[in-house]
Every structure is written in structure tokens, then in C-alpha cells.
Write an enzyme that holds these catalytic residues in place. Structure first.
Site, PDB file in Angstrom:
ATOM      1  N   SER A 190     -46.218  11.925  34.457  1.00  0.00           N
ATOM      2  CA  SER A 190     -46.784  10.582  34.578  1.00  0.00           C
ATOM      3  C   SER A 190     -47.175  10.200  35.999  1.00  0.00           C
ATOM      4  CB  SER A 190     -45.795   9.554  34.033  1.00  0.00           C
ATOM      5  OG  SER A 190     -44.583   9.610  34.760  1.00  0.00           O
ATOM      6  N   HIS A 218     -47.247  10.527  27.642  1.00  0.00           N
ATOM      7  CA  HIS A 218     -48.524  10.313  28.334  1.00  0.00           C
ATOM      8  C   HIS A 218     -49.619  11.245  27.814  1.00  0.00           C
ATOM      9  CE1 HIS A 218     -47.386   7.342  31.394  1.00  0.00           C
ATOM     10  NE2 HIS A 218     -46.211   7.918  31.372  1.00  0.00           N
ATOM     11  N   LYS A 249     -47.246   3.350  24.654  1.00  0.00           N
ATOM     12  CA  LYS A 249     -48.311   3.641  25.625  1.00  0.00           C
ATOM     13  C   LYS A 249     -49.649   3.733  24.884  1.00  0.00           C
ATOM     14  CE  LYS A 249     -45.365   5.310  29.264  1.00  0.00           C
ATOM     15  NZ  LYS A 249     -44.050   5.948  29.083  1.00  0.00           N
TER      16      LYS A 249
HETATM   17  C1  LIG Z   1     -42.640   5.888  29.173  1.00  0.00           C
HETATM   18  C2  LIG Z   1     -41.945   7.163  28.933  1.00  0.00           C
HETATM   19  C3  LIG Z   1     -40.790   7.233  28.154  1.00  0.00           C
HETATM   20  C4  LIG Z   1     -40.120   5.994  27.604  1.00  0.00           C
HETATM   21  O1  LIG Z   1     -40.807   5.466  26.545  1.00  0.00           O
HETATM   22  P1  LIG Z   1     -40.315   4.086  25.914  1.00  0.00           P
HETATM   23  O2  LIG Z   1     -40.762   4.157  24.498  1.00  0.00           O
HETATM   24  O3  LIG Z   1     -40.948   3.005  26.703  1.00  0.00           O
HETATM   25  O4  LIG Z   1     -38.818   4.071  26.020  1.00  0.00           O
HETATM   26  C5  LIG Z   1     -40.239   8.468  27.907  1.00  0.00           C
HETATM   27  N1  LIG Z   1     -40.781   9.593  28.429  1.00  0.00           N
HETATM   28  C6  LIG Z   1     -41.878   9.569  29.203  1.00  0.00           C
HETATM   29  C7  LIG Z   1     -42.433  10.850  29.737  1.00  0.00           C
HETATM   30  C8  LIG Z   1     -42.492   8.350  29.483  1.00  0.00           C
HETATM   31  O5  LIG Z   1     -43.560   8.327  30.284  1.00  0.00           O
END
Ligand SMILES: *Cc1c(COP(=O)(O)O)cnc(C)c1O
Length: 415
Positions: A190, A218, A249
Site C-alpha cells: 500500500s 489494495h 477499499k
Molecule cells: C486496509 C488494509 C487492511 C485492513 O482492512 P480493514 O477492512 O479496513 O480492516 C488489511 N490489509 C491491508 C493490506 C490493507 O491495506
């Protein structure tokens, strides 16, 4: 009163020191739905302004899509607001099953289990499937939530240098005596936006008898020809054993996560994963909206195609303008500045140009790696992208960094 004036003074001084260094994170308030164009109050108390958002994880522009909003309303009306239960007691509706089945089909996996978030999916999966006689071998830059999940599990924990397949191979050789080996990586990292070479990783996993878990938070919805993810991009859909991903996301942006993969592993998560047993279910409106999201992106690649075109336009524009971006192909585009104050100052000046971006510096990225991380969205139009590039050019010129490489910027501003 234990919080004496003297105590208060102590903490106030620490805050003043952060401000002194130009590293203070100011509050910004969004007063509109999430989208390419948003209405923002910044600084606090200032009049609201319309700006363009270039730092959301809203990759597919679905956070405020009318069909997704309508599906959430419909879910609210037909299945209610909340479950008042964890999954295993009385928190699983038919729509939870429907979403799980649709995610399995979309990702090309055997089965799927929903969690309240991907953080929870990562928090539960390792302990549920691994024992002390197993080993986890993880990339050194995996997401914090994977690290936390690994810490909760009794298996041995080893790491390999970021995306270094030679080093991974050494570690796999070293651990041939274990009951099972699990390789853990992010599909797209990320902070840097780089893609894990999953084809090479899966070949090593086959050679050394290891399982592969990929966090696709991502990537899900837009990496790969039809947006299935990093495993599609590298043509190894049937070689990945476990995927964890988020609905927070690209896939709608509200909340929720899942583990998807081999049937027996998912069943063990259902039996043992603590966030499945001890944390509340995904809310019905979010489940209904997530089903709509999977339907939309299964029916058409239009949104991920537009995101790909937007990414290309932005990357080419930034390079032509002389900004120092990390090369790559994902919609995560770090504008490298190395110096934390520079990143903070430039993001403030970008806001004055009508572009909402944020400076990232330690502890969010390693010290000396400060940057402004830009994220593209399918909701951006060409004119939005061109405006953002023009603003970076103007602000970059003000700070005298156009055309400078890493050494040039560090010579001028330090790390
Ligand atoms: C954002 C993210 C998470 C967490 O996701 P949530 O559903 O907001 O808890 C986990 N792993 C990665 C790689 C992320 O970028």
C-alpha cells in the site's frame, strides 16, 4: 486530580515540539459523500471548499455509486439495520451466504468467510489454521494487520527481504522440516504501490511444498484483466491457497473483510477464528451493498479499465512535469520527497490549489522515505487528473524540486 497542570504542560510541550518541526497533522473534515470532488472544512472552522480528492482508497469510484447506495437502502429495508450477534450465534443471514458465494466465484476460490473487517480476517486466520510445528514465512513489508495476526498464532515466524524471491527460497529450504509452510505477502503493497511477483512466489511454493496467503486489500476489484486481483495479473489464480481482502477499499469502501480459499482452511476459520466467534457480523445494508458491488464488477470491466487509463495518464503527466514518482503500474503513486516537513508543506500548498492529498512520513513510512501518496480512482475524469498534475507542477516549482532525483531532493532538503 492526577492530571495536574504540570502533567498537562509536559504533554503540551511534546505537541508544541511536533508543530515546531512542521510535522503537525491538522484536522480536515469532509462535509460531503466520498468521491472525486468533495467538500472540505480545513483548517478547522474555515469555510467549506470544493476540492478534488486524490488520496482515498475509492479505486473503483463505488463509495457513493447510486446503485450501491440503492442496494444498501434495499438491504436496510429487507434485512434490517444490525444483527446484534456474532456470526456463529445468530448473526448469519442468507445475504451473508450469498455474498460469500459471490466472492468465492469472483476470486476463483473454493469458499469464503466474512469478517467484520480485513484486520479481523488477518487477526483470525493464522491462529485458526496453524500449530507450533508449522512456520510462517512473510515478506518484511506486509501490512500491520497481518503482523498482528501472525503474533497471535503459535507457529514459528520467519521473514524474507521485501519481494526478494532468492531470499524466500533460502528460507523455504531452511524450513523443510516443518509440518507445513505458509508464505504470506500483500498482493499490492500500500505505501509503494508495488506488485508482489506472485508467479515466481507460487512456483517456489510448489517446489518447496508451501501454501500461499495473499492480502489483496489494495488489489481486489481492479488488478488483473478482469479485476480479480494480483493472482489474475500473474495468471496463478489456481495456485493461491488463501486470500484475505477488505470491502472497505475498492469494493465499496464501507467496511467488512473476508478470508477466501481452500475449503478445509475456511472451515477451520469458521470453527476457530476468534473475530468470527467474538466480534459482530457485517451489517445487513453493507452486505447487500457489497453484493451489488461484486455484481457490478463481475458484469463489466469498465471501471477497472477506466482506473487503468487514469493511472497511465497521471503517471505520464507527473513524469513529464518532472516530479519524482515511484515507477510502477498500480493506482498507488508515491511522489517521493524523503523529507517529512517538505511532504507536509507541499500537501498544504496542494490544498490551496484545490487538491486534497496528504504527506506521509515516519511512523507511517520508514524515516527518510517521506512522500505524498497519490491514489487514482475510476471516479476521476481527465480534467481532474490534469488539474492535479498542474498543481503538482506549480507547487513542485515553488520548492525547486522539478527534475530532481532522490539525491537532488535530499541534497536540497535533507532526509
Ligand atoms: C486496509 C488494509 C487492511 C485492513 O482492512 P480493514 O477492512 O479496513 O480492516 C488489511 N490489509 C491491508 C493490506 C490493507 O491495506
Amino acid at each position: 486530580m492526577a492530571f495536574t497542570d504540570k502533567t498537562r504542560q509536559l504533554f503540551a510541550e511534546e505537541i508544541a515540539a511536533i508543530k515546531e518541526k512542521g510535522l503537525f497533522k491538522e484536522k480536515r473534515f469532509i462535509c460531503s459523500p466520498q468521491g472525486a470532488a468533495i467538500r472540505v472544512e480545513y483548517p478547522e472552522g474555515a469555510a467549506q471548499e470544493d476540492v478534488l480528492n486524490f488520496c482515498a482508497n475509492n479505486y473503483l469510484g463505488l463509495s457513493s455509486h447510486p446503485d450501491v447506495i440503492a442496494a444498501a437502502h434495499e438491504g436496510l429495508d429487507s434485512r434490517g439495520y444490525g444483527m446484534s450477534s456474532v456470526r456463529f450465534i445468530c448473526g448469519t443471514q442468507d445475504i451473508h451466504r450469498e455474498l460469500q458465494d459471490k466472492v468465492s466465484a469472483f476470486l476463483g476460490m473454493e469458499d469464503t468467510l466474512l469478517f467484520p473487517s480485513c484486520m479481523d480476517a488477518n487477526g483470525g486466520v493464522f491462529e485458526a489454521i496453524l500449530e507450533p510445528e508449522d512456520v510462517i514465512i512473510a515478506d518484511r513489508l506486509i501490512h500491520a494487520s497481518l503482523v498482528d495476526g501472525i503474533r497471535l498464532c503459535a507457529a514459528e515466524y520467519d521473514t524474507f527481504k521485501h519481494m526478494n524471491m532468492k531470499h524466500l527460497e533460502k528460507k523455504l529450504e531452511l524450513h523443510q522440516d516443518k509440518r507445513t509452510r505458509l508464505i504470506v505477502t500483500d498482493g499490492v503493497f500500500s505505501m509503494d504501490g508495488d506488485l508482489c511477483p506472485l508467479d515466481e512466489m507460487c512456483a517456489l511454493a510448489e517446489k518447496y511444498d508451501a501454501m500461499v496467503l495473499v492480502d489483496e486489500s489494495h488489489a481486489s476489484g481492479f488488478i488483473g484483466k478482469t479485476g480479480r486481483g494480483t493472482h489474475e495479473h500473474f495468471d496463478v489464480i489456481d495456485k493461491v491457497d488463501l486470500i484475505t481482502t477488505t470491502f472497505g477499499k475498492g469494493l465499496g469502501g464501507a467496511s467488512g473483510g473476508c478470508v477466501s480459499g481452500k475449503r478445509e482452511l475456511i472451515e477451520l476459520c469458521r470453527q476457530k477464528a476468534r473475530p468470527y466467534l467474538f466480534s459482530n457480523s457485517m451489517a445487513p445494508p453493507i452486505v447487500a451493498a457489497s453484493i451489488k458491488v461484486i455484481d457490478l464488477i463481475s458484469a463489466s470491466t469498465e471501471r477497472r479499465d477506466k482506473l487503468e487509463a487514469n493511472t497511465k495518464r497521471f503517471r505520464e503527466g507527473m513524469e513529464a512535469a518532472g516530479l519524482n514518482i515511484r515507477p510502477g503500474e498500480t493506482p498507488i503513486v508515491p511522489v517521493m520527497l524523503y523529507n517529512a516537513k517538505l511532504a507536509n508543506d507541499m500537501s498544504r500548498d496542494m490544498y490551496a490549489e484545490g487538491i486534497y492529498v496528504i504527506g506521509f512520513f515516519f511512523p507511517v513510512v520508514p524515516a527518510g522515505q517521506a512522500r505524498i501518496r497519490v491514489q487514482l480512482s475510476a471516479a476521476h475524469e481527465d480534467e481532474h487528473i490534469d488539474k492535479c498534475v498542474a498543481a503538482f507542477k506549480k507547487v513542485g516549482e515553488k520548492y525547486g524540486i522539478l527534475g530532481l532525483d532522490k539525491k537532488g531532493i535530499i541534497d536540497k532538503y535533507g532526509m
